[in-house]
Design a protein around this motif. Structure first.
Motif, short mmCIF file in Angstrom:
data_model
loop_
_atom_site.label_atom_id
_atom_site.label_comp_id
_atom_site.label_asym_id
_atom_site.label_seq_id
_atom_site.Cartn_x
_atom_site.Cartn_y
_atom_site.Cartn_z
N PHE A 157 -2.71 -45.91 68.05
CA PHE A 157 -2.00 -45.69 67.14
C PHE A 157 -1.56 -44.28 67.14
CE2 PHE A 157 -4.79 -48.72 64.94
CZ PHE A 157 -3.81 -49.91 64.70
N SER A 158 -0.49 -43.78 66.42
CA SER A 158 -0.01 -42.43 66.43
C SER A 158 -0.78 -41.59 65.57
CB SER A 158 1.53 -42.38 66.16
OG SER A 158 2.48 -43.38 66.74
N GLU A 219 7.10 -48.04 61.38
CA GLU A 219 8.15 -47.34 62.29
C GLU A 219 7.40 -46.33 63.24
OE1 GLU A 219 11.55 -45.80 60.56
OE2 GLU A 219 12.52 -47.56 59.67
N ARG A 220 6.53 -45.77 62.53
CA ARG A 220 5.88 -44.60 63.37
C ARG A 220 4.76 -45.00 64.03
NH1 ARG A 220 5.10 -40.98 65.18
NH2 ARG A 220 3.78 -39.27 63.85
N GLU A 243 -7.20 -43.34 60.08
CA GLU A 243 -6.19 -44.00 59.23
C GLU A 243 -5.77 -43.40 58.11
OE1 GLU A 243 -9.27 -47.13 60.62
OE2 GLU A 243 -8.92 -45.09 60.89
N ILE A 244 -4.53 -43.40 57.65
CA ILE A 244 -4.02 -42.74 56.45
C ILE A 244 -4.68 -43.59 55.14
CG2 ILE A 244 -2.08 -42.44 54.74
CD1 ILE A 244 -0.40 -42.10 57.45
N ILE A 245 -5.33 -43.19 54.34
CA ILE A 245 -5.87 -43.72 53.30
C ILE A 245 -4.59 -44.01 52.13
CG2 ILE A 245 -7.54 -43.47 51.34
CD1 ILE A 245 -9.12 -41.82 53.18
N PRO A 605 2.49 -57.43 63.20
CA PRO A 605 2.42 -57.30 64.71
C PRO A 605 1.89 -55.90 65.32
CG PRO A 605 4.74 -57.17 63.73
CD PRO A 605 3.72 -57.52 62.39
N LYS A 606 2.07 -55.13 64.70
CA LYS A 606 1.48 -53.77 65.16
C LYS A 606 -0.03 -53.59 64.74
CE LYS A 606 5.90 -51.19 65.61
NZ LYS A 606 6.71 -49.97 65.32
#
Length: 619
Positions: A157-158, A219-220, A243-245, A605-606
């Motif tokens: 992941f980014s 997108e990111r 990960e963003i909470i 899908p991501k």
């Protein structure tokens, strides 16, 4: 409010003595004996004229309990049973109150303070002392990172950058959290067993904001960890890495309630206890009740398909949830927020998201069918000499109580020992290897009391029950429920906890505890079992002084293999989260797991939604 007994009813047959009832006149007469208001005072806020779900009651204090838990005068006994059925000792309760030993734990107080919910008692010296001690013990041994403890590799992941933070600030000004200290409690689960290292938490208020966030993250290629009250027990509610909470804490608006149909529509961040209080004012209740009700969010309850104490009476959320609003991984909003009890048009899409643990979409609103509030509630707390007697007592009470039976819980003596040792709660019934808690609820107190009395007489005369107490007063009902609801809290004081939430045929329920105890021997500090016997749900708990790989290897996969041997489920109500995902095939066929993975790949899908959780890796 002080209470005492009124004139006794006529004696029952057998070894039952007299059941006494409370009267308002006696309550008024003893009003001078009332204790000071407890710390669980509600703090109401308004949103467009409708109460939101902010709450300042400590976790574990039940609705309506605006005073300290206490018994009546020492002469009061609600029920006296030939061989020792007695009410909770008022003296022990009074001593508890004098010593500042209140129903809410310091640990739950601390968790609520971290979320910004301040108890009215925060100035109390006793509570402050307990909070300091708890904080000191927690900070002295920081929770090990999940990725290090379990050797997890980060997916590609980014990483969050300054431009990402700037975008989120434009979407929700002032509700983007980047301060490391403020983020700490949201990176650690309630059990303090797993820890992530998220550097960013977002607090949306609307579905549109959630949609913008997920669309951007898709997108990111930024991973997102949806989080409600963070009361999960399998590591599903906190990040594994960075990960963003995405917190639903501010999505706490009650949208509508129909008094005719009993259908409630609300945002996902509404706290369960707060919803129940709102409904009680309308003459209804929520169809589920959990020990974590003071902190957990309804969206998280639905996402994990939480069971709880009322499932025996009202069924699971798969039946009571009528509709959902969900934001998918690409940011598109799926509006299935139906308020119809019957809708037979196409696939029932909401069922995909109930129990999906935030891996298929983020639940933003819920439509749920709520039952009417019972007018008569009774609670019996009984002692049994063997698990076979526990099972026979259940069979008897189900046959004799019928439609008024609303809960049947069991716990072993080790659970009661820890509750008394660490939480200083006093059980009115002692000296038995097993205890059962039976609740009845109905619309006619005379009818319910008659059925309960007949059952209790039968249970005593046949030797199924050797000791017990019955409560009809709200305060004593809450006190007895706390003995069961706060077991999880007591366990956290006994060391590191290995928790297993198992479904089994009821006759096999305690055999797993016995076999696990024999297998582990002295390598475990304590092995105990309790749970919802009425729906075949065992909570197997093993404590140790600290986390140990060797002890974990001795427990897993033994527990899962044992469960599979008797066609049980490795997760009855807690979900799979991070800790159980690799063991899914002990309960589901390969074909079922592959189909689940295809659903995940189609909707996300991501793989950005709650990665590393629920499903085993495709490889």
């Amino acid at each position: 409010m002080g209470v005492c007994s009124a004139a006794p009813r006529r004696s029952l047959r057998g070894r039952w003595a007299q059941l006494t009832w409370l009267t308002s006149s006696h309550r008024r007469a003893l009003a001078q004996h009332s204790v000071t208001p407890a710390q669980g005072t509600l703090r109401r806020r308004q949103w467009a004229g409708v109460p939101t779900c902010a709450v300042s009651r400590p976790w574990g204090v039940r609705p309506g309990d605006r005073r300290g838990l206490h018994a009546a005068s020492s002469s009061f006994q609600e029920v006296m049973l030939g061989r020792g059925l007695h009410a909770a000792s008022s003296g022990s309760q009074e001593v508890m109150l004098r010593r500042g030993l209140h129903a809410a734990s310091s640990g739950s107080q601390e968790a609520m303070l971290r979320r910004g919910f301040h108890a009215a008692s925060s100035g109390s010296p006793e509570v402050m002392l307990r909070r300091r001690l708890h904080t000191a013990s927690s900070s002295s041994q920081e929770v090990m990172l999940t990725s290090e403890r379990y050797s997890v590799r980060r997916l590609p992941f980014s990483h969050v950058c300054d431009s990402d933070v700037a975008f989120f600030e434009r979407v929700m000004p002032g509700r983007v959290i980047t301060d490391p200290e403020e983020l700490k409690p949201f990176n650690v689960d309630w059990l303090k067993s797993v820890r992530g290292c998220s550097k960013l938490m977002l607090k949306p208020q609307t579905t549109a904001e959630v949609s913008q966030v997920l669309g951007y993250c898709c997108e990111r290629n930024l991973a997102v960890n949806p989080q409600g009250g963070n009361t999960g027990l399998v590591g599903g509610s906190v990040p594994v890495f960075d990960e963003i909470i995405l917190s639903t804490a501010l999505m706490n608006r009650i949208i509508s309630f129909d008094k005719v149909s009993g259908i409630l529509v609300c945002q996902a961040g509404c706290i369960l206890e707060k919803l129940n209080e709102y409904l009680e004012e309308q003459g209804f209740i929520m169809p589920l009740d959990l020990g974590a009700k003071g902190s957990c969010h309804i969206g998280g309850n639905v996402a994990t398909n939480a069971g709880g104490l009322r499932l025996l009476r009202y069924g699971s959320l798969r039946g009571t949830v009528l509709g959902l609003e969900v934001v998918l991984a690409d940011g598109s909003a799926l509006d299935c927020l139906a308020s119809l009890r019957k809708d037979n048009t196409g696939y029932d899409l909401k069922q995909l998201f109930i129990g999906s643990e935030g891996t298929l979409g983020v639940i933003t609103a819920v439509s749920i069918l709520c039952p009417q509030k019972p007018k008569a509630v009774n609670l019996a707390f009984l002692g049994c000499q063997s698990f076979a007697k526990v099972l026979e007592t259940f069979t008897t009470c189900r046959a004799m109580l019928g439609e008024i039976l609303s809960a049947y819980e069991f716990m072993d003596e080790k659970c009661m020992e820890l509750v008394e040792r660490y939480l200083k709660l006093s059980s009115p019934v002692t000296g038995s290897p097993f205890y059962v808690l039976i609740e009845t609820s109905g619309s006619n107190s005379t009818h319910d009391e008659f059925k309960l009395n007949n059952f209790l007489e039968q249970a005593m005369t046949s030797g199924l029950v050797t000791d017990g107490t019955v409560a009809t007063d709200d305060k004593k009902i809450k006190m007895l429920w706390s003995l069961r609801e706060r077991i999880t809290e007591a366990l956290t004081h006994d060391g590191y906890v290995y928790k297993y939430d198992i479904s089994l045929p009821v006759e096999k329920l305690y055999d797993l505890v016995t076999d696990t105890r024999a297998r582990l021997g002295q390598s475990a500090k304590n092995v105990m079992g309790y749970g919802h016997l009425g729906d075949g749900n065992l909570h197997l708990n093993i404590t140790a002084e600290s986390y140990s790989h060797s002890l974990l290897d001795a427990i897993e996969p033994f527990v899962y293999e044992w469960t599979a041997r008797y066609n049980g489920s490795i997760s009855a109500e807690h979900g799979l989260g991070f800790k159980k995902k690799q063991f899914l095939r002990y309960s589901k066929a390969n074909e079922a797991v592959l189909l689940m993975q295809r659903f995940k790949a189609m909707l996300d899908p991501k793989g950005i939604l709650n990665p590393y959780k629920t499903l085993p890796s495709s490889s």
